[in-house]
Motif scaffolding. Sequence first.
Motif, PDB file in Angstrom:
ATOM      1  N   ARG A  16       0.493  -1.366  -0.015  1.00 16.40           N
ATOM      2  CA  ARG A  16      -0.096  -0.194  -0.621  1.00 16.40           C
ATOM      3  C   ARG A  16       0.749   1.028   0.007  1.00 16.40           C
ATOM      4  O   ARG A  16       0.627   1.931  -0.234  1.00 16.40           O
ATOM      5  CB  ARG A  16      -1.063   0.356   1.528  1.00 16.40           C
ATOM      6  CG  ARG A  16      -2.469  -0.752   1.371  1.00 16.40           C
ATOM      7  CD  ARG A  16      -3.065  -0.743   2.264  1.00 16.40           C
ATOM      8  NE  ARG A  16      -2.335  -1.682   3.324  1.00 16.40           N
ATOM      9  CZ  ARG A  16      -2.827  -1.161   4.358  1.00 16.40           C
ATOM     10  NH1 ARG A  16      -3.605  -0.616   5.176  1.00 16.40           N
ATOM     11  NH2 ARG A  16      -2.201  -1.916   5.430  1.00 16.40           N
ATOM     12  N   THR A  39       3.408   5.413  -2.878  1.00 17.12           N
ATOM     13  CA  THR A  39       1.551   4.053  -2.836  1.00 17.12           C
ATOM     14  C   THR A  39       1.189   3.828  -3.805  1.00 17.12           C
ATOM     15  O   THR A  39       1.450   4.087  -5.507  1.00 17.12           O
ATOM     16  CB  THR A  39       0.600   5.557  -2.659  1.00 17.12           C
ATOM     17  OG1 THR A  39       0.234   6.514  -3.764  1.00 17.12           O
ATOM     18  CG2 THR A  39       0.441   6.420  -1.204  1.00 17.12           C
ATOM     19  N   ALA A  42      -5.116   0.380  -4.309  1.00 17.18           N
ATOM     20  CA  ALA A  42      -5.584  -1.219  -3.933  1.00 17.18           C
ATOM     21  C   ALA A  42      -6.417  -1.199  -4.495  1.00 17.18           C
ATOM     22  O   ALA A  42      -6.857  -2.510  -4.944  1.00 17.18           O
ATOM     23  CB  ALA A  42      -6.493  -1.277  -2.222  1.00 17.18           C
TER      24      ALA A  42
END
Length: 175
Positions: A16, A39, A42
Amino acid sequence: MTGRLIRIIGIDPGLRRTGWGVVDSDGVRLVYIASGHVTSDAEDDLAYRLRAIFEGLSSVIASFKPHEAAIEETFVNDNARATLKLGQARGMALLAPAVKGLAIAEYTPNLVKKSVVGAGHAEKRQIQAMIGFLLPKARFESADEADALAIAICHANHRTSPAARAARALREAAK
């Protein structure tokens, strides 16, 4: 700074959020340069999440031009699927500096904590407090960034050990 200046990037891999921290070291003093995190979304497929980590770290390496990289080793937890995904994210964290030809060192979480705090089972807040003490100019927004800076500090402290020198000599001989 007194000796040869080495720029180190510390990387705390995660799927993540992958933390990174850059410090300069002359063997005696440390200077905070920058920190942040990369990042991945997701919602994306795993392959695209891994690409985001690789491209993000590659961009950071291109911007700050470190000489060496240090990465935290993966710990195995009870969830095999999560451990496998973390291992793949760690693979991208290893690949990004390797593509740039950087020397790469790996450290266990306990050694990182012991190097920074003095205890191998230190808590996140203890690590963050010591980062603030060791790098007073450091500004980090997440535990991932603080951990990455701790990894860089650990490397600055251990990069001249006999084992590290031997590994560098082998790497140079193989080139």
